[in-house]
Design a protein around this motif. Structure first.
Motif, PDB file in Angstrom:
ATOM      1  N   CYS A  59       1.408  -5.276  -1.060  1.00  0.00           N
ATOM      2  CA  CYS A  59       1.788  -3.915  -1.782  1.00  0.00           C
ATOM      3  C   CYS A  59       1.706  -4.092  -3.286  1.00  0.00           C
ATOM      4  O   CYS A  59       1.413  -2.913  -3.821  1.00  0.00           O
ATOM      5  N   ARG A  84       9.000  -9.052  -0.417  1.00  0.00           N
ATOM      6  CA  ARG A  84       9.413  -7.939  -1.673  1.00  0.00           C
ATOM      7  C   ARG A  84      10.186  -8.433  -2.760  1.00  0.00           C
ATOM      8  O   ARG A  84      10.106  -7.772  -3.808  1.00  0.00           O
ATOM      9  N   MET A  95      -0.625  -1.302  -4.946  1.00  0.00           N
ATOM     10  CA  MET A  95       0.391  -0.315  -5.969  1.00  0.00           C
ATOM     11  C   MET A  95      -0.429  -0.401  -7.399  1.00  0.00           C
ATOM     12  O   MET A  95      -0.685   0.806  -8.033  1.00  0.00           O
ATOM     13  N   ARG A 130       7.556  -9.361  -5.306  1.00  0.00           N
ATOM     14  CA  ARG A 130       6.765  -8.091  -5.793  1.00  0.00           C
ATOM     15  C   ARG A 130       7.771  -7.610  -6.933  1.00  0.00           C
ATOM     16  O   ARG A 130       7.277  -7.288  -7.773  1.00  0.00           O
ATOM     17  N   CYS A 161       3.717  -9.803  -1.012  1.00  0.00           N
ATOM     18  CA  CYS A 161       2.787  -9.192   0.021  1.00  0.00           C
ATOM     19  C   CYS A 161       1.631  -8.212  -0.651  1.00  0.00           C
ATOM     20  O   CYS A 161       1.520  -8.243  -1.747  1.00  0.00           O
ATOM     21  N   HIS A 164       7.833  -5.534   5.200  1.00  0.00           N
ATOM     22  CA  HIS A 164       7.567  -6.807   4.667  1.00  0.00           C
ATOM     23  C   HIS A 164       9.059  -7.536   4.626  1.00  0.00           C
ATOM     24  O   HIS A 164       9.917  -6.912   4.423  1.00  0.00           O
ATOM     25  N   HIS A 222       4.638   3.424  -2.048  1.00  0.00           N
ATOM     26  CA  HIS A 222       4.489   2.082  -1.625  1.00  0.00           C
ATOM     27  C   HIS A 222       6.133   1.221  -1.559  1.00  0.00           C
ATOM     28  O   HIS A 222       5.937   0.270  -0.483  1.00  0.00           O
ATOM     29  N   CYS A 246       6.835  -0.694   1.761  1.00  0.00           N
ATOM     30  CA  CYS A 246       7.102  -2.315   1.627  1.00  0.00           C
ATOM     31  C   CYS A 246       8.306  -2.722   2.426  1.00  0.00           C
ATOM     32  O   CYS A 246       8.490  -3.615   2.983  1.00  0.00           O
TER      33      CYS A 246
END
Length: 296
Positions: A244, A174, A248, A177, A242, A169, A161, A165
């Motif tokens: 992700c 990021r 995840m 995240r 995002c 993205h 992932h 990502c």
């Protein structure tokens, strides 16, 4: 934007500080690592007599890329980043692990050299064991082998992932995240992270980190940032990241939260004298990777 260059760690860098060997009964009674807490008491007994408690100081290197793996660590607290070291000297983080996982279990496949550098990015403690002692227990315990397989699959999902990502993205999404992943493994909303750590996680230079932190602060995802810490607003960070992060989280939850491995929340200390049925009936307050529920 170019990834930062990896700085060399000198003799003055933080190191692991060895602590006492913990009595078997004490270790058996209280376990702060979720992989270990999921083991039946008889299987845990194969390990506990060999454990040594160590202090993980921030920036300490547990193993360097290309070096033999000489110790396995089961974090009880703190956070470790897996970092790829490129021939050019550039580095980028590919995954993080807290007390839901382990560092060094690749040795279960045989004597191995580490493919990544493992660096402590949030200080804590860990239980340390030699590969030989761990391998001896592994050969006697099917439950331990299953736990290692679950951990390896969950870590591979994170690697995949993060790679996707990074390719798809924005830096802002990021960073949101990564901050959520750090928050999952930290106590409270103030994260003890430096600009260098964020630069390494994102694979960008510090001026880019400063710019993105300002954007998230303007949107409310970051309440304040200092030289070595960031205070976050989780709800607004979840809005800024995002897809992700949630993908995840769900994928790892499906891997880890099986009928055979219902584990307590991150940071919890599980009583291993309870019978197996009581352990399986525990309902985590966070997901498999320690995520706090939405709206926290």
């Amino acid at each position: 934007m170019q990834p930062q260059r990896h700085r060399e760690f000198s003799a003055s860098e933080p190191r692991l500080r060895l602590g006492r060997s913990i009595p078997v009964m004490e270790q058996r009674a209280r376990v702060g690592n979720r992989l270990l807490a999921a083991l039946p008491p008889a299987d845990l007994d194969l390990l506990v007599r060999h454990f040594r408690l160590v202090t993980l100081e921030r920036d300490a290197v547990l193993v360097r890329s290309g070096d033999p793996i000489e110790r396995i660590h089961f974090p009880l607290s703190g956070l470790i980043a897996f970092v790829m070291d490129m021939p050019s000297g550039q580095t980028v983080a590919t995954a993080v692990v807290g007390n839901e996982g382990a560092v060094g279990v690749l040795t279960t496949l045989g004597p191995a050299r580490s493919p990544t550098t493992a660096v402590v990015r949030m200080a804590g403690t860990a239980l340390q064991i030699s590969p030989a002692q761990f391998q001896a227990a592994l050969e006697r315990s099917s439950a331990l082998r299953g736990t290692v397989q679950i951990h390896t699959r969950a870590l591979m999902v994170q690697f995949q992932h993060v790679a996707a990502c990074n390719a798809l993205h924005s830096v802002t999404a990021r960073l949101a995240r990564w901050l959520l992943q750090l928050h999952d493994r930290a106590d409270g909303d103030i994260l003890p992270v430096t600009q260098q750590t964020l630069s390494e996680l994102l694979g960008v230079r510090r001026p880019t980190v400063t710019h993105v932190v300002c954007k998230l602060r303007d949107s409310g995802g970051i309440r304040s940032n200092r030289r070595s810490s960031i205070e976050i607003d989780r709800k607004r960070l979840e809005a800024a990241t995002c897809e992700c992060y949630q993908l995840m989280r769900r994928r790892i939850d499906r891997i880890v939260l099986t009928e055979d491995m219902k584990v307590p929340p991150l940071g919890a200390e599980a009583s291993l004298s309870a019978n197996a049925d009581e352990v399986r009936q525990r309902t985590p307050t966070r997901g498999a990777t320690g995520q706090r529920p939405r709206g926290h």
